[in-house]
Write an enzyme that holds these catalytic residues in place. Structure first.
Site, mmCIF file in Angstrom:
data_model
loop_
_atom_site.group_PDB
_atom_site.id
_atom_site.type_symbol
_atom_site.label_atom_id
_atom_site.label_comp_id
_atom_site.label_asym_id
_atom_site.label_seq_id
_atom_site.Cartn_x
_atom_site.Cartn_y
_atom_site.Cartn_z
ATOM 1 N N ARG A 50 0.838 -1.216 0.000
ATOM 2 C CA ARG A 50 0.000 0.000 0.000
ATOM 3 C C ARG A 50 0.861 1.250 0.000
ATOM 4 O O ARG A 50 0.577 2.223 -0.699
ATOM 5 C CB ARG A 50 -0.940 -0.009 1.210
ATOM 6 C CG ARG A 50 -1.948 1.131 1.213
ATOM 7 C CD ARG A 50 -2.997 0.961 2.287
ATOM 8 N NE ARG A 50 -2.448 1.053 3.630
ATOM 9 C CZ ARG A 50 -3.163 0.816 4.729
ATOM 10 N NH1 ARG A 50 -4.425 0.453 4.654
ATOM 11 N NH2 ARG A 50 -2.621 0.927 5.923
ATOM 12 N N LYS A 149 -2.698 6.782 1.292
ATOM 13 C CA LYS A 149 -2.517 7.104 2.714
ATOM 14 C C LYS A 149 -1.467 8.200 2.819
ATOM 15 O O LYS A 149 -0.303 7.957 3.057
ATOM 16 C CB LYS A 149 -2.098 5.860 3.485
ATOM 17 C CG LYS A 149 -2.320 5.996 4.997
ATOM 18 C CD LYS A 149 -2.085 4.666 5.691
ATOM 19 C CE LYS A 149 -2.075 4.831 7.196
ATOM 20 N NZ LYS A 149 -3.423 5.104 7.765
ATOM 21 N N GLU A 182 -16.122 6.174 6.688
ATOM 22 C CA GLU A 182 -15.242 5.505 7.657
ATOM 23 C C GLU A 182 -15.074 6.390 8.892
ATOM 24 O O GLU A 182 -15.720 7.432 8.994
ATOM 25 C CB GLU A 182 -13.873 5.215 7.034
ATOM 26 C CG GLU A 182 -13.148 6.417 6.486
ATOM 27 C CD GLU A 182 -11.795 6.073 5.886
ATOM 28 O OE1 GLU A 182 -11.281 4.950 6.097
ATOM 29 O OE2 GLU A 182 -11.213 6.943 5.210
#
Ligand code: PDD
Length: 282
Positions: A50, A149, A182
């Site tokens: 990721r 991220k 989220e």
């Protein structure tokens, strides 16, 4: 405590970045939060995959291969004699000039911090969190894609500020169409009539590694799991609600916006998933 700073190990006091670092000036960088359980880095490959995807997406050139990065993680953990803890891995665009053009940053900076971590009490895991929804909206994919991220966490920090103002531990953000996205730093699941639901990431969520582990556990335990958008109404009338994240692990929610969720404590499926999760990490 030894901190990895561009290939050197420095003390906390000496771990400094330039005021011209674009991670500091503009949030131009990426990061990972990773858990160490019993000396092992949990889901290391998934986290590094990721991280390198985030890097590619923002055209940030990490000066280490994934294998070299893994070695740096292992070395930092052993130097800190850490067996159970939390790794914060940061790659910033590095120092440049005051302009935001990344072309002016000759080299990315790689930082690895390891620390003890306990963001929720054992009582919170047993009784569940009280939570609220907030007006801060999750930036949807065509803005800054939540799958990256990045160090751009102001969206999440503004959610955390609203959680603090409401006196709760975590808050739920929606996307601009009103679907549940989220938490400020975790993914969300609801359970209704034995079926487990979680929003697809395109609703506006980070592709959580704990989320993926829980989805695998649902399959293994025979729970039906559906990745589909849902609203706050579905949360309010759910039998169970929980958050997942590397720091949070699996934590139940007992109330949202004043509505008691199910029995008002960690539900049976949530409790079972947490037990199973704890058994796979050690
Ligand atoms: N990150 N969504 C957001 C916005 C997050 O910041 C995080 C975790 C998650 C959960 O993803 P994962 O299961 O891969 O950790 C979802 C914080 C920093 C953490 O828990 O380390």
């Amino acid at each position: 405590q030894w901190i990895y700073l561009n290939g050197e190990y420095v003390t906390k006091e000496d771990a400094k970045v330039s005021v011209y670092d674009h991670g500091f000036l503009y949030g131009d960088g990426i990061f990972e939060g990773i858990r160490i359980y019993g000396g092992n880095i949990f889901k290391c490959k998934e986290h590094l995959d990721r991280l390198y995807d985030s890097a590619k997406s923002i055209m940030l050139d990490i000066p280490l291969t994934q294998d070299e990065m893994q070695e740096a993680l292992v070395e930092t953990i052993s130097r800190n004699e850490m067996r159970d803890g939390y790794i914060r891995l940061i790659v910033s665009r590095g120092p440049g000039n005051l302009g935001l053009d990344p072309k002016r940053c000759p080299a990315a900076w790689v930082i690895i911090i390891v620390e003890q971590l306990a963001i929720y009490s054992e009582e919170a895991y047993k009784n569940g969190l009280v939570s609220v929804s907030v007006s801060q909206r999750r930036n949807i994919p065509d803005a800054l894609n939540p799958k990256i991220k990045s160090l751009n966490y102001l969206n999440n920090i503004l959610v955390k500020i609203q959680a603090n103002l409401a006196g709760v531990g975590e808050a739920i953000m929606l996307n601009s169409q009103g679907y549940v996205a989220e938490g400020s730093s975790d993914n969300i699941f609801i359970i209704k009539k034995g079926v487990v639901y979680t929003p697809p990431c395109y609703v506006g969520a980070l592709e959580g590694i704990t989320r993926a582990a829980i989805m695998e556990l649902c399959a293994k335990l025979g729970y039906t799991l559906k990745e589909e958008p849902f609203t706050l109404h579905d949360v309010y009338v759910a039998d169970e609600v929980f958050f997942t994240g590397t720091a949070a692990e699996v934590i139940a929610v007992r109330e949202v916006d004043g509505r008691k969720i199910g029995s008002g404590q960690a539900g049976p499926i949530t409790t079972r998933l947490l037990q199973e999760f704890r058994s796979i990490v050690t």
